[in-house]
Design a protein around this motif. Structure first.
Motif, PDB file in Angstrom:
ATOM      1  N   GLY A 212     102.375  32.685  37.583  1.00  0.00           N
ATOM      2  CA  GLY A 212     101.394  32.143  38.512  1.00  0.00           C
ATOM      3  C   GLY A 212     100.021  32.763  38.318  1.00  0.00           C
ATOM      4  O   GLY A 212      99.691  33.768  38.948  1.00  0.00           O
ATOM      5  N   THR A 213      99.228  32.183  37.429  1.00  0.00           N
ATOM      6  CA  THR A 213      97.865  32.650  37.191  1.00  0.00           C
ATOM      7  C   THR A 213      96.915  31.465  37.158  1.00  0.00           C
ATOM      8  O   THR A 213      97.337  30.326  36.934  1.00  0.00           O
ATOM      9  CB  THR A 213      97.737  33.404  35.845  1.00  0.00           C
ATOM     10  OG1 THR A 213      98.056  32.504  34.769  1.00  0.00           O
ATOM     11  CG2 THR A 213      98.649  34.618  35.790  1.00  0.00           C
ATOM     12  N   LEU A 266     106.341  26.167  36.570  1.00  0.00           N
ATOM     13  CA  LEU A 266     105.682  25.332  37.573  1.00  0.00           C
ATOM     14  C   LEU A 266     105.421  23.938  37.002  1.00  0.00           C
ATOM     15  O   LEU A 266     105.585  22.927  37.683  1.00  0.00           O
ATOM     16  CB  LEU A 266     104.365  25.962  38.024  1.00  0.00           C
ATOM     17  CG  LEU A 266     104.416  26.964  39.173  1.00  0.00           C
ATOM     18  CD1 LEU A 266     103.042  27.569  39.411  1.00  0.00           C
ATOM     19  CD2 LEU A 266     104.930  26.310  40.457  1.00  0.00           C
ATOM     20  N   ARG A 267     105.017  23.921  35.727  1.00  0.00           N
ATOM     21  CA  ARG A 267     104.698  22.655  35.073  1.00  0.00           C
ATOM     22  C   ARG A 267     105.959  21.819  34.842  1.00  0.00           C
ATOM     23  O   ARG A 267     105.950  20.595  34.971  1.00  0.00           O
ATOM     24  CB  ARG A 267     103.976  22.932  33.756  1.00  0.00           C
ATOM     25  CG  ARG A 267     103.115  21.806  33.269  1.00  0.00           C
ATOM     26  CD  ARG A 267     102.097  22.207  32.222  1.00  0.00           C
ATOM     27  NE  ARG A 267     102.686  22.656  30.980  1.00  0.00           N
ATOM     28  CZ  ARG A 267     102.623  23.904  30.545  1.00  0.00           C
ATOM     29  NH1 ARG A 267     102.011  24.841  31.255  1.00  0.00           N
ATOM     30  NH2 ARG A 267     103.161  24.251  29.394  1.00  0.00           N
ATOM     31  N   LEU A 268     107.067  22.499  34.494  1.00  0.00           N
ATOM     32  CA  LEU A 268     108.316  21.787  34.215  1.00  0.00           C
ATOM     33  C   LEU A 268     108.979  21.250  35.477  1.00  0.00           C
ATOM     34  O   LEU A 268     109.637  20.215  35.446  1.00  0.00           O
ATOM     35  CB  LEU A 268     109.307  22.726  33.509  1.00  0.00           C
ATOM     36  CG  LEU A 268     109.077  23.062  32.040  1.00  0.00           C
ATOM     37  CD1 LEU A 268     110.185  23.997  31.562  1.00  0.00           C
ATOM     38  CD2 LEU A 268     109.032  21.816  31.174  1.00  0.00           C
ATOM     39  N   ASP A 271     104.473  19.357  40.087  1.00  0.00           N
ATOM     40  CA  ASP A 271     103.149  18.915  39.636  1.00  0.00           C
ATOM     41  C   ASP A 271     102.077  19.896  40.107  1.00  0.00           C
ATOM     42  O   ASP A 271     100.884  19.572  40.086  1.00  0.00           O
ATOM     43  CB  ASP A 271     102.850  17.500  40.143  1.00  0.00           C
ATOM     44  CG  ASP A 271     102.915  17.402  41.672  1.00  0.00           C
ATOM     45  OD1 ASP A 271     103.206  18.423  42.332  1.00  0.00           O
ATOM     46  OD2 ASP A 271     102.676  16.297  42.202  1.00  0.00           O
ATOM     47  N   TYR A 272     102.508  21.109  40.515  1.00  0.00           N
ATOM     48  CA  TYR A 272     101.550  22.083  41.048  1.00  0.00           C
ATOM     49  C   TYR A 272     100.715  22.688  39.920  1.00  0.00           C
ATOM     50  O   TYR A 272     101.236  23.010  38.842  1.00  0.00           O
ATOM     51  CB  TYR A 272     102.268  23.205  41.803  1.00  0.00           C
ATOM     52  CG  TYR A 272     101.296  24.080  42.571  1.00  0.00           C
ATOM     53  CD1 TYR A 272     100.868  23.707  43.835  1.00  0.00           C
ATOM     54  CD2 TYR A 272     100.777  25.240  42.009  1.00  0.00           C
ATOM     55  CE1 TYR A 272      99.947  24.476  44.536  1.00  0.00           C
ATOM     56  CE2 TYR A 272      99.859  26.015  42.701  1.00  0.00           C
ATOM     57  CZ  TYR A 272      99.456  25.625  43.958  1.00  0.00           C
ATOM     58  OH  TYR A 272      98.534  26.388  44.632  1.00  0.00           O
ATOM     59  N   LYS A 273      99.412  22.873  40.199  1.00  0.00           N
ATOM     60  CA  LYS A 273      98.528  23.456  39.194  1.00  0.00           C
ATOM     61  C   LYS A 273      97.534  24.402  39.850  1.00  0.00           C
ATOM     62  O   LYS A 273      96.933  24.079  40.880  1.00  0.00           O
ATOM     63  CB  LYS A 273      97.784  22.352  38.436  1.00  0.00           C
ATOM     64  CG  LYS A 273      97.036  22.849  37.203  1.00  0.00           C
ATOM     65  CD  LYS A 273      96.511  21.695  36.362  1.00  0.00           C
ATOM     66  CE  LYS A 273      95.834  22.206  35.089  1.00  0.00           C
ATOM     67  NZ  LYS A 273      95.343  21.103  34.238  1.00  0.00           N
ATOM     68  N   PHE A 274      97.363  25.556  39.252  1.00  0.00           N
ATOM     69  CA  PHE A 274      96.360  26.517  39.696  1.00  0.00           C
ATOM     70  C   PHE A 274      94.962  26.037  39.306  1.00  0.00           C
ATOM     71  O   PHE A 274      94.797  25.274  38.354  1.00  0.00           O
ATOM     72  CB  PHE A 274      96.601  27.878  39.029  1.00  0.00           C
ATOM     73  CG  PHE A 274      97.584  28.766  39.723  1.00  0.00           C
ATOM     74  CD1 PHE A 274      97.176  29.926  40.369  1.00  0.00           C
ATOM     75  CD2 PHE A 274      98.944  28.475  39.711  1.00  0.00           C
ATOM     76  CE1 PHE A 274      98.075  30.759  40.991  1.00  0.00           C
ATOM     77  CE2 PHE A 274      99.864  29.295  40.338  1.00  0.00           C
ATOM     78  CZ  PHE A 274      99.422  30.451  40.978  1.00  0.00           C
ATOM     79  N   ALA A 275      93.960  26.533  40.024  1.00  0.00           N
ATOM     80  CA  ALA A 275      92.569  26.252  39.661  1.00  0.00           C
ATOM     81  C   ALA A 275      92.209  26.977  38.372  1.00  0.00           C
ATOM     82  O   ALA A 275      92.847  27.968  38.002  1.00  0.00           O
ATOM     83  CB  ALA A 275      91.638  26.702  40.787  1.00  0.00           C
ATOM     84  N   ASP A 276      91.189  26.509  37.689  1.00  0.00           N
ATOM     85  CA  ASP A 276      90.648  27.213  36.526  1.00  0.00           C
ATOM     86  C   ASP A 276      90.030  28.529  36.989  1.00  0.00           C
ATOM     87  O   ASP A 276      89.450  28.603  38.072  1.00  0.00           O
ATOM     88  CB  ASP A 276      89.590  26.351  35.835  1.00  0.00           C
ATOM     89  CG  ASP A 276      89.084  26.988  34.550  1.00  0.00           C
ATOM     90  OD1 ASP A 276      88.135  27.801  34.617  1.00  0.00           O
ATOM     91  OD2 ASP A 276      89.639  26.684  33.480  1.00  0.00           O
ATOM     92  N   TRP A 277      90.126  29.568  36.167  1.00  0.00           N
ATOM     93  CA  TRP A 277      89.630  30.881  36.591  1.00  0.00           C
ATOM     94  C   TRP A 277      88.127  30.869  36.856  1.00  0.00           C
ATOM     95  O   TRP A 277      87.646  31.605  37.737  1.00  0.00           O
ATOM     96  CB  TRP A 277      90.014  31.958  35.575  1.00  0.00           C
ATOM     97  CG  TRP A 277      89.214  32.013  34.301  1.00  0.00           C
ATOM     98  CD1 TRP A 277      89.527  31.429  33.103  1.00  0.00           C
ATOM     99  CD2 TRP A 277      87.970  32.702  34.082  1.00  0.00           C
ATOM    100  NE1 TRP A 277      88.570  31.700  32.163  1.00  0.00           N
ATOM    101  CE2 TRP A 277      87.598  32.490  32.733  1.00  0.00           C
ATOM    102  CE3 TRP A 277      87.142  33.475  34.886  1.00  0.00           C
ATOM    103  CZ2 TRP A 277      86.439  33.026  32.174  1.00  0.00           C
ATOM    104  CZ3 TRP A 277      85.974  34.013  34.335  1.00  0.00           C
ATOM    105  CH2 TRP A 277      85.623  33.792  32.997  1.00  0.00           C
ATOM    106  N   HIS A 278      87.374  30.039  36.139  1.00  0.00           N
ATOM    107  CA  HIS A 278      85.929  29.944  36.378  1.00  0.00           C
ATOM    108  C   HIS A 278      85.645  29.469  37.810  1.00  0.00           C
ATOM    109  O   HIS A 278      84.777  30.009  38.490  1.00  0.00           O
ATOM    110  CB  HIS A 278      85.279  28.959  35.400  1.00  0.00           C
ATOM    111  CG  HIS A 278      85.281  29.396  33.971  1.00  0.00           C
ATOM    112  ND1 HIS A 278      86.314  29.073  33.112  1.00  0.00           N
ATOM    113  CD2 HIS A 278      84.378  30.115  33.246  1.00  0.00           C
ATOM    114  CE1 HIS A 278      86.044  29.566  31.913  1.00  0.00           C
ATOM    115  NE2 HIS A 278      84.881  30.204  31.958  1.00  0.00           N
TER     116      HIS A 278
END
Length: 289
Positions: A212-213, A266-268, A271-278
């Motif tokens: 989770g990053t 998480l991807r497999l 459909d959850y996705k973390f925000a881009d670090w920027h």
């Protein structure tokens, strides 16, 4: 309202968990030192952990407690094992006894750090420091003793508390330049983003090990460049090698050079996705102003 025991509630992630989950769950906040709204709990004492779990009968336990002083742990492995391994073991035992879900936070330091592509949850571990070794032991105890658990490996975490971002900004106040390593790469992750992911997983039965990053990656020096740009700082960032940094700080413990994590599970499984670090650091800096 369902109850959740939060350990390490006065730390960066613990504070963000209160913001993210506080309106939906009744949080029983604990930490090593008692404070306002915080109960004292020594997670290294199995009897104390079991006593609290039996009293509260929580829906879940979220373990934000950890010994994270990477350099200090090289000289104090016993304490490192007690907090990072025995603590999670005790929480896992208690979670099974009271039939609670356990959310346990782990780290990118469980990997050796010589990879050439982002690490998935299926890649071989090989920690190079006491911190990484004891955190990996904690993961194994959770897997062994917890019935329903989410173990989430994260990296380069920052939030409300002591962290790399605040250290760099503080240095910028009285330094014209700073030296930061440019050959260690990873994914800076905000506690805001990690707490959202915990909130997403918690009600589900999608148990197991997750990375989770925030999406994307950079070196510590590139991260510092972005921090200073967003904060409007003119402090120069000298990009140095780990070897050069080691000469300036000989007591520093070994750290993984490549610790980019792939949020593969998480991807497999969702459909959850973390925000881009920027985007995450931009939000964090804007809130600080």
């Amino acid at each position: 309202m369902k109850k959740i025991i939060v350990t390490g509630s006065n730390g960066q992630l613990g504070r963000q968990i209160n913001i993210e989950l506080g309106s939906e769950y009744e949080l029983v906040n604990t930490d090593v030192v008692e404070g306002e709204g915080i109960r004292s709990l020594d997670i290294t004492n199995v009897d104390s952990v079991l006593e609290l779990a039996r009293e509260v009968k929580p829906y879940a336990i979220i373990n934000c407690a950890a010994y994270t002083a990477v350099d200090a742990q090289e000289k104090d492995r016993d304490l490192s094992y007690k907090i990072n391994a025995i603590g999670p073991r005790n929480l896992a035992i208690a979670s099974t006894e009271v039939d609670a879900k356990l959310v346990h936070i782990s780290t990118d330091y469980v990997f050796e750090g010589n990879g050439t592509r982002p690490y998935t949850e299926f890649d071989k571990t090989g920690p190079v420091s006491a911190y990484g070794t004891t955190k990996l032991a904690g993961e194994k105890f959770v897997e062994q003793f917890a019935k329903h658990f989410f173990t989430i490996r994260t990296a380069w975490l920052y939030g409300d508390g002591k962290n790399f971002v605040k250290t760099m900004l503080k240095l910028s106040e009285n330094h014209d330049e700073v030296s930061v390593v440019n050959d260690q790469v990873g994914s800076p992750t905000s506690t805001t983003e990690l707490a959202k992911a915990i909130h997403f997983l918690l009600p589900s039965d999608n148990y197991g090990l997750f990375h989770g990053t925030c999406e994307g990656d950079c070196s510590w020096a590139e991260f510092t460049d972005e921090i200073f740009r967003l904060a409007g700082k003119s402090t120069k960032v000298n990009h140095v090698t780990t070897a050069q940094y080691k000469e300036m700080n000989p007591q520093s413990a070994p750290r993984p050079a490549y610790s980019i994590l792939d949020n593969y599970m998480l991807r497999l499984t969702s459909d959850y996705k973390f925000a881009d670090w920027h985007d995450a650091i931009d939000e964090y800096i804007r809130k600080m102003k």
